[in-house]
Structure formats: C-alpha cells, structure tokens
Scaffold this active site. Structure first.
Site, PDB file in Angstrom:
ATOM      1  N   ASP A 114       0.986  -1.326   0.071  1.00  0.00           N
ATOM      2  CA  ASP A 114      -0.111   0.034   0.007  1.00  0.00           C
ATOM      3  C   ASP A 114       1.014   1.098  -0.017  1.00  0.00           C
ATOM      4  OD1 ASP A 114      -2.499  -1.349   0.041  1.00  0.00           O
ATOM      5  OD2 ASP A 114      -2.422  -1.531   2.200  1.00  0.00           O
ATOM      6  N   ASP A 134      -6.980  -1.314  -4.478  1.00  0.00           N
ATOM      7  CA  ASP A 134      -8.016  -0.902  -3.613  1.00  0.00           C
ATOM      8  C   ASP A 134      -9.016  -0.033  -4.353  1.00  0.00           C
ATOM      9  OD1 ASP A 134      -6.874  -2.530  -1.639  1.00  0.00           O
ATOM     10  OD2 ASP A 134      -5.601  -0.963  -0.851  1.00  0.00           O
TER      11      ASP A 134
END
EC number: 3.4.23.36
Length: 162
Positions: A114, A134
């Site tokens: 991330d 995401d």
C-alpha cells in the site's frame, strides 16, 4: 466486445503492479514522500491483512475468498453482463482487476503493498493507506451500488406505469 472490458481489468492489474513495483524498488518501508503535504503523499506500507489491516496473517482465508470472488465476478459478467449494461460490466471489471492485483501481492510476497496516504482536511481524518487495486475495488463497488439503485428506480417506475 468482452475484450474491451477485460482490457479494463488488465489495465487495473498492470497499473497496480507497476506502481507497487516502483514503491518497493524506490522506497523503504515506512518512508513517506509528500505530494501535497500534509494531505497527500506516498507512504511505503505493507499489509498482511484485509482492508484497514483486518484479519492480519490469515492468508489462507484471502486466497479462498479471492478465488470465490473472482469466480463470482466472471459468472455475473458472462451471465448478466449484456443485460446490465456498460456501467455494470465496467464495475465488474474494476472489481476483477482490483481483486487480482492484491491477490498477486499475497501470492508473491504474503502481503499487499500500500502506498497512497491521504489526510482529509476538513475532518482531519487520516484515511487508511491504499493502492491502485484498492481504489479500483472501491470505484467498482460504488458503480455497482449506483447501478443497482438505478435499476430499482427503473423497476418501480415500470410498476407505476403498468
């Protein structure tokens, strides 16, 4: 026709994996690069769980769930895609690309990379760090919900007319 929609999913996977590769190659874990400080930056982070770090260390569960989800997306795309329209098909392919993008990370590294760090200014909320996959999953879900709501409104209007 389906190839166009599969290209959307493929583009999500390629962009997701490329951006994650750049982060892994050029940033140390925990390193932050400000873009619009303090509201937007790149923060190299690893997630061994699901959204917001839930269920840390349960990779076997993510493998099973992802395979089921991908199967369900493909089923709905081929079974109901034409009647659902372009927005419906696009939402499913965003979901497919996002699911596959994070699945690749889990298979290869046992964790998801991330890197997008957002602070929402008005409420000073530090949004959970996320990635391209995401974002695709989020937009796919939003599009799917809007599609379902619009379909419900159409059905209600049909019943009123008849």
């Amino acid at each position: 026709m389906n190839i166009f929609y599969y290209a959307i999913a493929a583009a999500v996977v390629v962009l997701d994996q490329w951006t994650k590769w750049l982060v892994v190659k050029h940033m140390e874990v925990g390193e932050r690069v400000g873009i619009l400080d303090p509201y937007l930056g790149l923060l190299s982070h690893r997630n061994r769980g699901a959204a917001w770090g839930m269920l840390q260390g349960h990779m076997w569960l993510f493998y099973i769930v992802t395979i089921i989800v991908v199967g369900g997306i493909l089923y709905y795309f081929h079974r109901h895609g034409r009647e659902g329209g372009a927005a419906f098909r696009t939402s499913l392919m965003l979901l497919l690309g996002g699911a596959i993008g994070n699945f690749i990370d889990r298979l290869r590294m046992g964790e998801v990379v991330d890197f997008v760090d957002v602070l929402i200014p008005v409420i000073r909320y530090d949004f959970p760090i996320f990635n391209v996959a995401d974002a695709a999953l989020t937009f796919g879900v939003i599009m799917l919900i809007l599609h379902m709501l619009l379909e419900e409104v159409k059905e209600k209007n049909k019943k009123k007319v008849s």
